[in-house]
Design a protein around this motif. Structure first.
Motif, PDB file in Angstrom:
ATOM      1  N   PRO A  53     -48.431 -37.349  23.211  1.00 40.81           N
ATOM      2  CA  PRO A  53     -46.965 -37.419  23.128  1.00 40.81           C
ATOM      3  C   PRO A  53     -46.414 -38.453  24.105  1.00 40.81           C
ATOM      4  O   PRO A  53     -47.064 -38.804  25.104  1.00 40.81           O
ATOM      5  CB  PRO A  53     -46.528 -36.003  23.512  1.00 40.81           C
ATOM      6  N   ASN A  54     -45.228 -38.948  23.832  1.00 39.46           N
ATOM      7  CA  ASN A  54     -44.588 -39.913  24.732  1.00 39.46           C
ATOM      8  C   ASN A  54     -44.213 -39.270  26.060  1.00 39.46           C
ATOM      9  O   ASN A  54     -44.153 -39.936  27.089  1.00 39.46           O
ATOM     10  CB  ASN A  54     -43.344 -40.514  24.073  1.00 39.46           C
ATOM     11  N   ASN A  55     -43.976 -37.962  26.041  1.00 40.08           N
ATOM     12  CA  ASN A  55     -43.613 -37.224  27.250  1.00 40.08           C
ATOM     13  C   ASN A  55     -44.672 -36.161  27.499  1.00 40.08           C
ATOM     14  O   ASN A  55     -44.906 -35.291  26.655  1.00 40.08           O
ATOM     15  CB  ASN A  55     -42.231 -36.575  27.077  1.00 40.08           C
TER      16      ASN A  55
ATOM     17  N   LEU B 247     -44.648 -33.611  29.220  1.00 36.21           N
ATOM     18  CA  LEU B 247     -44.119 -32.245  29.236  1.00 36.21           C
ATOM     19  C   LEU B 247     -44.145 -31.609  27.855  1.00 36.21           C
ATOM     20  O   LEU B 247     -44.182 -30.386  27.725  1.00 36.21           O
ATOM     21  CB  LEU B 247     -42.690 -32.243  29.792  1.00 36.21           C
ATOM     22  N   ASP B 248     -44.136 -32.465  26.830  1.00 35.89           N
ATOM     23  CA  ASP B 248     -44.196 -31.945  25.456  1.00 35.89           C
ATOM     24  C   ASP B 248     -45.574 -31.389  25.117  1.00 35.89           C
ATOM     25  O   ASP B 248     -45.746 -30.716  24.099  1.00 35.89           O
ATOM     26  CB  ASP B 248     -43.846 -33.055  24.459  1.00 35.89           C
ATOM     27  N   ALA B 249     -46.562 -31.664  25.968  1.00 38.44           N
ATOM     28  CA  ALA B 249     -47.934 -31.235  25.680  1.00 38.44           C
ATOM     29  C   ALA B 249     -48.259 -29.879  26.278  1.00 38.44           C
ATOM     30  O   ALA B 249     -49.344 -29.333  26.046  1.00 38.44           O
ATOM     31  CB  ALA B 249     -48.915 -32.271  26.222  1.00 38.44           C
TER      32      ALA B 249
END
Length: 740
Positions: free
Chosen positions: A244-246, A248-250
């Motif tokens: 993911p680009n962020n 935190l989304d993982a």
């Protein structure tokens, strides 16, 4: 002796620059490895980076090691894959169950550390542990070779998966395999290329860098087929790393709903045991690389990796251990304190936030070939040869553990390997069953005070891995700085693991100002000349090698002395910077001449650089000129092209200043510039520049060490050249210091 860096926050303030610079190299190695380990473990790529970040940012504040790097490791890939298979119930929550098992495993590690159970890691025979690692290497190789070649397999066993790799050769995707081939060539030849530009980045990072042009060349961004030799091959974004680009989304969370099941606790036990054993074994290996000879607090280290493993499991990451490859990079880039581990975690956060789009362009094949190479190194022919050289019985333990593991699982493998070692010891000891165990657990070993500051440790009976804890208790009673004699004459059998432990104690105790002498093995026999080989009561005659016979004959002709026995006193060489992070394994073939004021010797020496999968063994010939007067400390090393014209030169791992005016052909680093200028006169400069056999010269303040950077043994025909060089240098020093 070099000053030991300060601990805690004082160490952070004192050494932040060297630690930060080391962390840059470590982060560049950690990024591709973390991605590859996660994918190979059957987890999303981002979980590997998340684990590496937590290993740096969290573990640093709790652990007991000094220069180790913490993060996910290839050695745990097989454990996670097994846990995924055991906990898969078809609901799509499998990874969440695994994360829960990781949390519980971390909690158990913390408890083990609080109960001071780190000492029990010593009862796991090191050869058996290496057999487990070799089995893991084969598992990694078997699983990842298909990703590296662009093939598929439906096989469930390791052996069938390897067989499938051969069967699938006609179906290799050339556009995937070309990426792997380029990466493999780079990994093989990176350390052998002298052009410094290729060392600007570590090898794993180069694999990623060179893979990205292939992605653009073959357009992996759009799903399509490419025709090659009349056959269509599919390429597309599914062959690229997906993060993911962020970050935190993982984040993912554990699911403890399986906590009441046997597969859950089997997974917990496997993760705990393999992670703890590998981490503690790595910690002890890294201690040998530490130039400041510090010792890891193993109990505190268990707490540190346990706490960070809990955090990883709670956020959707992989277990944390001490990782040997990244730790070796850390040491060799002049890291001094634990804070380099923190910095590498912070740098990974920055890299992921700023470079997520670039990471998404990395092909899976590049990460797969990194792991194929790692797996091969864990179980390469060189590993088998290394174990065989330690003794025939060691290769039996090693191969036996490997085979049991491959055909069962990791838990059965490790206990099966230990059982195999124990049965072998019983047969070799040739005593009844009850007597055998009585000689282990009631051996009568004792520590005796001889006089003020002097002790004798008498080890008796069967000294094998089961007696390690009792022997360590006696060793722990020896005061720092004491003079110790360890008498092994009362032993019937001395195991490899005990010899390894005693030599480790000798190394550590020496750093406290003490001395350790091992006695009583003259009537023991081994299946190998290796100093750690298992020893049984008997007699043994040492036989000269062909090289020693030639050197003995040459020495007789030239009037030199030749040492016709192997010697195990390696300590003096470790007073030189070069050997402070490179363990010495063997010294042989010593030619020498003793004079009143200056002695010289020429010695064949075997040493290791790195450890475990990064370990390389080198055999070189060293010349040592020992003086009776103090001289300046310095290192002089021949430049290559980039050193001369790009100024990317100098030792990274030495705190000396550069003496730029000494020679245009050599990098010269000195402890005291004014003293060095007086000592390194024109005569020494001309002698060094005009020689064609030595490229590294180093002073420890009372002796000079000379050898060639190609790290190969000198041909016997060239010995006279070295002797003449040593004599010429000796004469210059003699006249300079007015020796008689």
């Amino acid at each position: 002796m070099i000053g030991v860096p300060k601990k805690g926050y004082k160490g952070l303030i004192e050494n932040w620059q060297s630690d930060l610079m080391a962390a840059v190299s470590v982060a560049l190695v950690a990024l591709p490895l973390a991605l590859g380990i996660a994918i190979a473990s059957g987890a999303p790529p981002i979980t590997g980076i998340l684990s590496a970040i937590i290993g740096g940012v969290v573990t640093t504040f709790f652990r007991g090691s000094h220069v180790a790097i913490n993060g996910p490791a290839a050695g745990l890939i097989a454990v996670i894959l097994t846990a995924i298979a055991a906990l898969d119930d078809g609901t799509g929550r499998t990874l969440n169950y695994v994360f829960a098992a990781i949390v519980v495993s971390g909690a158990i590690q913390v408890l083990l550390g609080l109960l001071k159970m780190g000492k029990f890691a010593d009862i796991f025979h090191s050869t058996v542990v290496h057999g487990i690692l070799a089995a893991i290497g084969i598992i990694i190789f078997a699983k990842q070779i298909h990703f590296a070649l662009g093939t598929t397999t439906q096989a469930t066993s390791v052996v069938d998966t390897l067989v499938d790799a051969v069967r699938q050769i006609p179906n290799i995707n050339p556009f995937v395999a070309s990426i792997s081939l380029a990466g493999l060539l780079l990994l093989i030849f990176h350390s052998k290329i002298s052009f410094k530009f290729f060392h600007f980045l570590p090898a794993p990072m180069w694999v990623l860098v060179i893979s990205i042009p292939f992605v653009y060349l073959f357009n992996f961004f759009d799903a399509h087929s490419i025709n090659f030799l009349g056959k269509e091959y599919a390429v597309g974004p599914e062959l690229l790393v997906n993060i993911p680009n962020n970050i935190l989304d993982a984040i993912a969370y554990p699911d403890f709903s399986k906590i009441g099941t046997i597969p859950f606790w089997t997974s917990v036990l496997s993760i705990t045991m393999i992670a703890s054993i590998e981490s503690l074994a790595s910690a002890k290996a890294i201690d040998k690389l530490d130039p400041y000879k510090r010792k890891t607090n193993l109990n505190k280290d268990l707490i540190g990796i346990g706490v960070s493993t809990i955090v990883c499991g709670m956020l959707g990451g992989l277990p944390i251990i001490n990782v040997i490859v990244r730790s070796t990079v850390n040491v060799h880039n002049n890291a001094k304190t634990k804070w380099s581990n923190l910095y590498h975690g912070i740098l990974l956060i920055i890299i992921v936030f700023l470079g997520a789009s670039l990471i998404q362009k990395v092909p899976l094949a590049a990460l797969a070939i990194l792991l194929v190479f790692t797996g091969f190194k864990l179980a390469s022919p060189a590993v088998f040869k290394h174990v065989y050289n330690q003794g025939i019985e060691q290769i039996v333990f090693f191969v036996g553990t490997l085979v049991i593991t491959l055909f069962t699982d990791l838990l059965i493998g490790i206990f099966g390997g230990l059982a195999l070692a124990l049965v072998t010891h019983l047969l070799l000891a040739k005593v009844p069953f009850r007597t055998f165990f009585r000689m282990i657990f009631k051996s009568g070993s004792e520590l005796l005070p001889i006089s003020e500051g002097k002790f004798e440790l008498k080890i008796k009976g069967i000294a094998n891995f089961l007696s390690t804890i009792s022997i360590n208790k006696l060793l722990d009673q020896i005061p720092q700085g004491a003079e110790v004699k360890i008498d092994l004459s009362g032993t019937r059998l001395v195991d490899f693991s005990i010899m390894e432990n005693l030599y480790d104690f000798q190394r550590i105790h020496k750093n406290t100002g003490g001395t350790v002498e091992l006695l009583g093995l003259d009537k023991h026999i081994s299946s190998s000349n290796h100093k750690l080989a298992l020893k049984i009561i008997n007699t043994k005659i040492y036989k000269l090698s062909a090289r020693e016979e030639k050197l003995k004959e040459l020495s007789a002709q030239k009037g030199w002395n030749f040492l016709d026995e192997p010697r195990d006193n390696f300590d003096y060489y470790q007073t030189f910077y070069f050997f402070q992070s490179r363990p010495i394994k063997n010294i042989s073939n010593r030619v020498f001449l003793q004079e009143k004021t200056i002695n010289w010797s020429i010695t064949d020496l075997t040493f290791e650089e790195g450890a475990f999968i990064l370990m390389e063994k080198y055999k070189t010939t060293l010349t040592l000129i020992k003086l009776t007067s103090t001289i300046p400390r310095f290192t002089i090393e021949k430049k290559d092209f980039t050193d001369k014209y790009l100024s990317w030169s100098g030792h990274k791992d030495i705190d000396y200043e550069t003496y730029r005016d000494f020679s245009n052909d050599y990098i010269t680093r000195v402890e005291n510039l004014e003293k060095a200028k007086l000592f390194l006169n024109n005569d020494i400069k001309e002698l060094i520049e005009n020689n064609d056999i030595i490229s590294h010269i180093e002073s420890n303040g009372e002796a000079i060490l000379l050898f060639n950077d190609n790290l190969k043994r000198v041909n016997i025909e060239d010995y006279e050249k070295i002797v003449n060089l040593a004599k010429a240098l000796k004469n210059i020093i003699r006249s300079q210091y007015n020796f008689n």
